[in-house]
Design an enzyme around this catalytic site. Structure first.
Site, PDB file in Angstrom:
ATOM      1  N   HIS A 140       0.809  -1.217   0.000  1.00  0.00           N
ATOM      2  CA  HIS A 140       0.000   0.000   0.000  1.00  0.00           C
ATOM      3  C   HIS A 140       0.844   1.269   0.000  1.00  0.00           C
ATOM      4  O   HIS A 140       0.326   2.380   0.129  1.00  0.00           O
ATOM      5  CB  HIS A 140      -0.930  -0.007   1.226  1.00  0.00           C
ATOM      6  CG  HIS A 140      -2.190   0.761   1.028  1.00  0.00           C
ATOM      7  ND1 HIS A 140      -2.522   1.857   1.794  1.00  0.00           N
ATOM      8  CD2 HIS A 140      -3.215   0.594   0.138  1.00  0.00           C
ATOM      9  CE1 HIS A 140      -3.694   2.323   1.405  1.00  0.00           C
ATOM     10  NE2 HIS A 140      -4.134   1.582   0.407  1.00  0.00           N
ATOM     11  N   LYS A 169       3.044   4.477  -1.217  1.00  0.00           N
ATOM     12  CA  LYS A 169       3.009   5.429  -2.329  1.00  0.00           C
ATOM     13  C   LYS A 169       4.190   6.375  -2.141  1.00  0.00           C
ATOM     14  O   LYS A 169       4.053   7.430  -1.513  1.00  0.00           O
ATOM     15  CB  LYS A 169       1.710   6.236  -2.355  1.00  0.00           C
ATOM     16  CG  LYS A 169       0.428   5.420  -2.498  1.00  0.00           C
ATOM     17  CD  LYS A 169      -0.312   5.397  -1.196  1.00  0.00           C
ATOM     18  CE  LYS A 169      -1.632   4.628  -1.345  1.00  0.00           C
ATOM     19  NZ  LYS A 169      -2.292   4.483  -0.026  1.00  0.00           N
ATOM     20  N   ASP A 228      16.937   9.707  -7.853  1.00  0.00           N
ATOM     21  CA  ASP A 228      18.392   9.815  -7.672  1.00  0.00           C
ATOM     22  C   ASP A 228      18.807   9.575  -6.220  1.00  0.00           C
ATOM     23  O   ASP A 228      19.577  10.359  -5.644  1.00  0.00           O
ATOM     24  CB  ASP A 228      18.899  11.186  -8.154  1.00  0.00           C
ATOM     25  CG  ASP A 228      18.814  11.335  -9.667  1.00  0.00           C
ATOM     26  OD1 ASP A 228      18.992  10.321 -10.366  1.00  0.00           O
ATOM     27  OD2 ASP A 228      18.576  12.451 -10.144  1.00  0.00           O
TER      28      ASP A 228
END
Length: 222
Positions: A138, A140, A145
């Site tokens: 779940h 996000k 870099d």
């Protein structure tokens, strides 16, 4: 000595200018949508920083995320539950064209949901890993870099000189979907904070190793 002082001053100014921002998506974000459709054309998927008096403009918020993706020099590591945004998928495709290495971790079911851009990116050669479990992946977040990844790439490519770059993390409640970007109440933090980027990078790499047996470089729809 003078040159060292100049370098130190430049470094401080550059660090001070790095992004540290909270983006909020709410019910006020779409009140300017009709005006943007007239400016950009109906059906336009590319966010543009056109003049807008709406401080909560969803299009401007999406463009801020795409802008960070467009700044990627070496790597993008994305852990995302649902990803169907065409605008952000286009930004990732532009990164691929620049030679940026992209890795994606997603949920085993959501990879195949209607409109998933992860399937499309996998077909372009982006490695994708998912957990084999009933628990949800779940997360996000996106690291651009990350220092450890950039060093891995330097060693892999046997580079002595690296182009200037710095780490950025994008994280929050936001799924990269039309509903998340333009309908829900969501938050998204974009920061170059070194401790935060290092923490997210370490977790991404831990998950990447843990999900190693699930990698499918060419995912096909079920």
């Amino acid at each position: 000595v003078i040159w060292k002082l100049v370098q130190c001053s430049r470094s401080k100014r550059e660090k001070a200018s790095r992004v540290h921002e909270v983006i909020v998506f709410n019910e006020l974000g779409e009140i300017c949508a009709a005006a943007h459709m007239r400016i950009n054309g109906i059906g336009s998927q590319k966010p543009q920083m056109s003049p807008c008096c709406n401080a909560h403009c969803s299009l401007r918020n999406v463009a801020k995320i795409a802008e960070q993706i467009d700044r990627a020099v070496y790597s993008i590591d994305l852990a995302i539950f649902i990803f169907s945004s065409l605008s952000l998928a286009d930004a990732l495709k532009r990164a691929l064209q620049r030679g940026v290495i992209i890795l994606i971790i997603s949920d085993g079911e959501m990879v195949y949901c209607t409109g998933s851009q992860i399937t499309m990116l996998a077909q372009l050669g982006v490695p994708v890993r998912v957990p084999i479990t009933t628990n949800l992946m779940h997360n996000k977040f996106c690291i651009i870099d990350g220092m450890e990844r950039v060093e891995e790439i330097r060693l892999l490519r046997k580079l002595k000189w690296m182009r200037p770059c710095y780490s950025i993390v994008i994280s929050g409640s936001l799924n990269w979907t039309a509903q998340g970007l333009g309908g829900n109440w969501e938050n998204c933090i974009i920061t170059a904070d070194e401790k935060l980027t290092a923490t997210f990078q370490a977790e991404f790499q831990r998950m990447w190793r843990a999900f190693g047996k699930t990698e499918a470089s060419r995912i096909q729809p079920k």
